[in-house]
Design a protein around this motif. Structure first.
Motif, PDB file in Angstrom:
ATOM      1  N   THR A  40       0.857  -1.187   0.000  1.00 57.84           N
ATOM      2  CA  THR A  40       0.000   0.000   0.000  1.00 57.84           C
ATOM      3  C   THR A  40       0.892   1.236   0.000  1.00 57.84           C
ATOM      4  OG1 THR A  40      -1.770  -1.120   1.200  1.00 57.84           O
ATOM      5  CG2 THR A  40      -1.775   1.284   1.244  1.00 57.84           C
ATOM      6  N   ILE A  41       0.681   2.104  -0.984  1.00 59.47           N
ATOM      7  CA  ILE A  41       1.482   3.327  -1.115  1.00 59.47           C
ATOM      8  C   ILE A  41       0.541   4.521  -1.204  1.00 59.47           C
ATOM      9  CG2 ILE A  41       3.122   4.589  -2.583  1.00 59.47           C
ATOM     10  CD1 ILE A  41       4.129   1.833  -3.565  1.00 59.47           C
ATOM     11  N   LYS A  93      -1.963   3.786   8.240  1.00 56.62           N
ATOM     12  CA  LYS A  93      -2.490   4.653   9.284  1.00 56.62           C
ATOM     13  C   LYS A  93      -3.194   5.858   8.677  1.00 56.62           C
ATOM     14  CE  LYS A  93      -1.072   7.446  13.256  1.00 56.62           C
ATOM     15  NZ  LYS A  93       0.085   7.934  14.065  1.00 56.62           N
ATOM     16  N   MET A  94      -2.620   6.405   7.624  1.00 61.24           N
ATOM     17  CA  MET A  94      -3.192   7.581   6.983  1.00 61.24           C
ATOM     18  C   MET A  94      -4.545   7.262   6.357  1.00 61.24           C
ATOM     19  SD  MET A  94      -1.393  10.191   4.361  1.00 61.24           S
ATOM     20  CE  MET A  94      -2.215  11.734   3.943  1.00 61.24           C
ATOM     21  N   LEU A  95      -4.655   6.111   5.734  1.00 62.03           N
ATOM     22  CA  LEU A  95      -5.927   5.708   5.133  1.00 62.03           C
ATOM     23  C   LEU A  95      -6.980   5.471   6.209  1.00 62.03           C
ATOM     24  CD1 LEU A  95      -4.750   3.258   2.321  1.00 62.03           C
ATOM     25  CD2 LEU A  95      -5.638   5.569   2.039  1.00 62.03           C
ATOM     26  N   TYR A  97      -2.255   5.257  -3.914  1.00 68.14           N
ATOM     27  CA  TYR A  97      -3.306   6.247  -3.716  1.00 68.14           C
ATOM     28  C   TYR A  97      -2.743   7.633  -4.022  1.00 68.14           C
ATOM     29  CZ  TYR A  97      -5.748   2.455  -1.352  1.00 68.14           C
ATOM     30  OH  TYR A  97      -6.358   1.256  -1.064  1.00 68.14           O
ATOM     31  N   THR A  98      -3.344   8.296  -5.010  1.00 68.96           N
ATOM     32  CA  THR A  98      -2.871   9.621  -5.414  1.00 68.96           C
ATOM     33  C   THR A  98      -3.869  10.697  -4.967  1.00 68.96           C
ATOM     34  OG1 THR A  98      -3.954   9.553  -7.577  1.00 68.96           O
ATOM     35  CG2 THR A  98      -1.767   8.590  -7.413  1.00 68.96           C
ATOM     36  N   PRO A  99      -3.382  11.818  -4.433  1.00 72.17           N
ATOM     37  CA  PRO A  99      -4.280  12.881  -3.974  1.00 72.17           C
ATOM     38  C   PRO A  99      -4.884  13.677  -5.124  1.00 72.17           C
ATOM     39  CG  PRO A  99      -2.002  13.561  -3.696  1.00 72.17           C
ATOM     40  CD  PRO A  99      -1.964  12.140  -4.189  1.00 72.17           C
ATOM     41  N   TYR A 141      -9.452  14.278  -2.036  1.00 75.14           N
ATOM     42  CA  TYR A 141      -9.724  12.849  -1.873  1.00 75.14           C
ATOM     43  C   TYR A 141      -8.597  12.070  -2.544  1.00 75.14           C
ATOM     44  CZ  TYR A 141     -11.381  12.701  -6.756  1.00 75.14           C
ATOM     45  OH  TYR A 141     -11.472  12.774  -8.124  1.00 75.14           O
ATOM     46  N   TYR A 142      -8.624  10.747  -2.405  1.00 75.86           N
ATOM     47  CA  TYR A 142      -7.560   9.910  -2.974  1.00 75.86           C
ATOM     48  C   TYR A 142      -8.125   8.982  -4.043  1.00 75.86           C
ATOM     49  CZ  TYR A 142      -4.305  11.486   0.585  1.00 75.86           C
ATOM     50  OH  TYR A 142      -3.497  12.262   1.366  1.00 75.86           O
TER      51      TYR A 142
END
Length: 239
Positions: free
Chosen positions: A17-18, A158-160, A209-211, A62-63
């Motif tokens: 997960t990135i 953690k961020m997700l 996951y890109t912002p 959002y991502y």
């Protein structure tokens, strides 16, 4: 044909997960949106509203998830084969590899003046295929240029998790990517007699996951609301 269908051996890497870091400040995105706001409300290609008629409503981040996966399929196998050899029609017997063969007449017009012998055996073959895919959240392939490069967050999981309910919208089925690449490259030849070695391997897989910034504007004259989206890494507008 292969009489027994044995399962393909698989070696599947764990999925990483990135989460890309957001490199653009929301203020910069808001300014970029202000420059484009009149264009998104243009009608018939030339009727533009006045800038003061278009008001800023909100900006949210959002991502967007993308799946990166590399796979390889290899099969080492044998298949049946038969070779037809023309011999002089006067020949009564042929000895090859200590085996005797009786030539038989042929009905082929091009083999006039000849008889034939048929040699049956096996051919040894190696078939390989590989693929490197980038998929969007629906499983559709997207071009590499659509995925930017950026530094990643140190604690992506953690961020997700901190996104709460919104994180559920980003979830990707555990084996969806593997199923897609498997369907593309795992193709057993139809003429297999026996298999020496067969392997489907996934060497690298990740969800990135890109912002994305979403800026809303409203035409105060008509009440219509429209959005402009920008890449949170490059600040480029997403069409």
């Amino acid at each position: 044909m292969l009489t027994e269908t044995t399962p393909v051996k698989e070696r599947i890497a764990e999925r990483k997960t990135i989460v890309y870091k957001t490199l653009v400040d929301p203020t910069v995105i808001k300014v970029a949106g202000e420059k484009l706001k009149s264009k998104i409300f243009t009608r018939f290609g030339f009727l533009k509203p006045k800038p003061e008629e278009i008001q800023f409503v909100s900006i949210d981040k959002y991502y967007e998830p993308y799946i990166l996966i590399n796979g390889k399929y290899t099969i080492d196998y044998y298949r049946k084969c038969a070779y037809t050899i023309n011999v002089d029609e006067k020949v009564r017997e042929v000895i090859l590899l200590n085996q005797k063969f009786k030539p038989k007449p042929t009905e082929e017009p091009s083999a006039k003046g000849y008889k034939v012998i048929k040699l049956e055996g096996e051919e040894h073959l190696l078939y390989e295929d590989k693929a490197s895919l980038i998929l969007d959240k629906t499983g559709q392939e997207v071009p590499l240029k659509q995925l930017p490069s950026a530094p990643s967050e140190e604690q992506p999981t953690k961020m997700l998790a901190e996104l709460g309910e919104n994180a559920k919208k980003l979830e990707i089925a555990p084996d969806a990517d593997v199923d897609i690449i498997r369907s593309k490259i795992v193709k057993r030849p139809e003429d297999i007699k026996r298999v020496v070695h067969e392997l489907f391997e996934v060497t690298d897989r990740a969800v990135i996951y890109t912002p994305v910034y979403k800026v809303l504007f409203q035409n105060v004259k008509t009440g219509e609301v429209k959005a402009i989206e920008f890449d949170g890494v490059t600040s480029k507008r997403i069409q």
